[in-house]
Motif scaffolding. Sequence first.
Motif, PDB file in Angstrom:
ATOM      1  N   MET A  19      35.715  18.740 -41.206  1.00  0.00           N
ATOM      2  CA  MET A  19      36.251  19.289 -39.966  1.00  0.00           C
ATOM      3  C   MET A  19      37.775  19.297 -39.969  1.00  0.00           C
ATOM      4  O   MET A  19      38.411  20.227 -39.457  1.00  0.00           O
ATOM      5  CB  MET A  19      35.732  18.482 -38.773  1.00  0.00           C
ATOM      6  N   THR A  81      23.172  18.670 -35.760  1.00  0.00           N
ATOM      7  CA  THR A  81      24.467  18.251 -36.317  1.00  0.00           C
ATOM      8  C   THR A  81      25.373  19.446 -36.565  1.00  0.00           C
ATOM      9  O   THR A  81      26.575  19.405 -36.262  1.00  0.00           O
ATOM     10  CB  THR A  81      24.252  17.483 -37.635  1.00  0.00           C
ATOM     11  N   VAL A  84      26.731  20.748 -33.226  1.00  0.00           N
ATOM     12  CA  VAL A  84      27.811  19.878 -32.748  1.00  0.00           C
ATOM     13  C   VAL A  84      29.066  20.089 -33.582  1.00  0.00           C
ATOM     14  O   VAL A  84      30.184  20.166 -33.050  1.00  0.00           O
ATOM     15  CB  VAL A  84      27.375  18.397 -32.800  1.00  0.00           C
ATOM     16  N   TYR A  85      28.889  20.213 -34.895  1.00  0.00           N
ATOM     17  CA  TYR A  85      30.019  20.434 -35.800  1.00  0.00           C
ATOM     18  C   TYR A  85      30.755  21.727 -35.452  1.00  0.00           C
ATOM     19  O   TYR A  85      31.986  21.801 -35.538  1.00  0.00           O
ATOM     20  CB  TYR A  85      29.512  20.489 -37.238  1.00  0.00           C
ATOM     21  N   SER A  86      30.013  22.751 -35.043  1.00  0.00           N
ATOM     22  CA  SER A  86      30.612  24.046 -34.731  1.00  0.00           C
ATOM     23  C   SER A  86      31.391  24.028 -33.424  1.00  0.00           C
ATOM     24  O   SER A  86      32.443  24.658 -33.313  1.00  0.00           O
ATOM     25  CB  SER A  86      29.518  25.123 -34.666  1.00  0.00           C
ATOM     26  N   PHE A  87      30.875  23.310 -32.425  1.00  0.00           N
ATOM     27  CA  PHE A  87      31.482  23.357 -31.097  1.00  0.00           C
ATOM     28  C   PHE A  87      32.454  22.215 -30.811  1.00  0.00           C
ATOM     29  O   PHE A  87      33.278  22.327 -29.900  1.00  0.00           O
ATOM     30  CB  PHE A  87      30.388  23.373 -30.020  1.00  0.00           C
ATOM     31  N   LEU A  88      32.368  21.134 -31.562  1.00  0.00           N
ATOM     32  CA  LEU A  88      33.227  19.987 -31.290  1.00  0.00           C
ATOM     33  C   LEU A  88      34.719  20.313 -31.386  1.00  0.00           C
ATOM     34  O   LEU A  88      35.498  19.888 -30.512  1.00  0.00           O
ATOM     35  CB  LEU A  88      32.871  18.828 -32.223  1.00  0.00           C
ATOM     36  N   PRO A  89      35.184  21.062 -32.409  1.00  0.00           N
ATOM     37  CA  PRO A  89      36.615  21.392 -32.449  1.00  0.00           C
ATOM     38  C   PRO A  89      37.091  22.139 -31.210  1.00  0.00           C
ATOM     39  O   PRO A  89      38.176  21.856 -30.688  1.00  0.00           O
ATOM     40  CB  PRO A  89      36.732  22.265 -33.711  1.00  0.00           C
ATOM     41  N   MET A  91      35.844  21.991 -28.202  1.00  0.00           N
ATOM     42  CA  MET A  91      35.863  21.046 -27.090  1.00  0.00           C
ATOM     43  C   MET A  91      37.075  20.123 -27.177  1.00  0.00           C
ATOM     44  O   MET A  91      37.730  19.840 -26.162  1.00  0.00           O
ATOM     45  CB  MET A  91      34.571  20.237 -27.080  1.00  0.00           C
ATOM     46  N   LEU A  92      37.400  19.677 -28.386  1.00  0.00           N
ATOM     47  CA  LEU A  92      38.548  18.789 -28.562  1.00  0.00           C
ATOM     48  C   LEU A  92      39.858  19.513 -28.255  1.00  0.00           C
ATOM     49  O   LEU A  92      40.761  18.941 -27.626  1.00  0.00           O
ATOM     50  CB  LEU A  92      38.571  18.243 -29.994  1.00  0.00           C
TER      51      LEU A  92
END
Length: 217
Positions: A19, A81, A84-89, A91-92
């Motif tokens: 990531m 997983t 989450v990996y795709s959308f987490l950046p 969101m951050l």
Amino acid sequence: MIKNKRYLILSALLFLICMTLYFPFPDNEMIAADMTFMSFPIHDQNGYHPLAFFGSAMMIVAIVFLVKSLSKYHIRTVLLTLVVYSFLPIMLITFYQETIGTGIHAVSYDGQGTCDFEGVTEVELRGKCELKLENHSGKPVTFDLVFRDTYYPEFHRKITSLMNINGPYTITLEANSEKVIQLNELLNVSNEPEAIANGGSQYIRITLIEGEKSRKM
């Protein structure tokens, strides 16, 4: 459900490294790529990216470790997983911009901007561009806006960047505000021998410049 904690920890660490390799902030290198894998720009106008190949291989290894760490629910866990990996950046980035982000680091662009060009004379074009920017911070921000061309392997003529003939364009966004930027410019293209006569571009790419800071969007 967890069969091997060591593999699970290794998988999490590898996903985290993947990531961070091409984290889409402050610049988003994915928008310039014409070949991608997950969060990795495999190929763009500069050629192939060895680091992206390395990251892709690392992600595959991370998935393998994740599967080996579990005793069941392999497919659904891997799918969850990856989601989450795709959308987490995203969101951050949103959290950062709405809390401590300042200046152009608090500005977001929806990527839906358009530009249209129409020939007026042999050496003049009418350029019209529209794009939406949002300032997530509690303070106004002023910056220069520069246009960049979208990369097409089979097309090497300037399109969107022709707007820079009259640029850069100074833009001010008020605190916590959204603004549609509309530009209508008469462009002298006498020094641009390969300028288009008519045409347009969607999902335009831009650069924001604030002092010595810049962001490619």
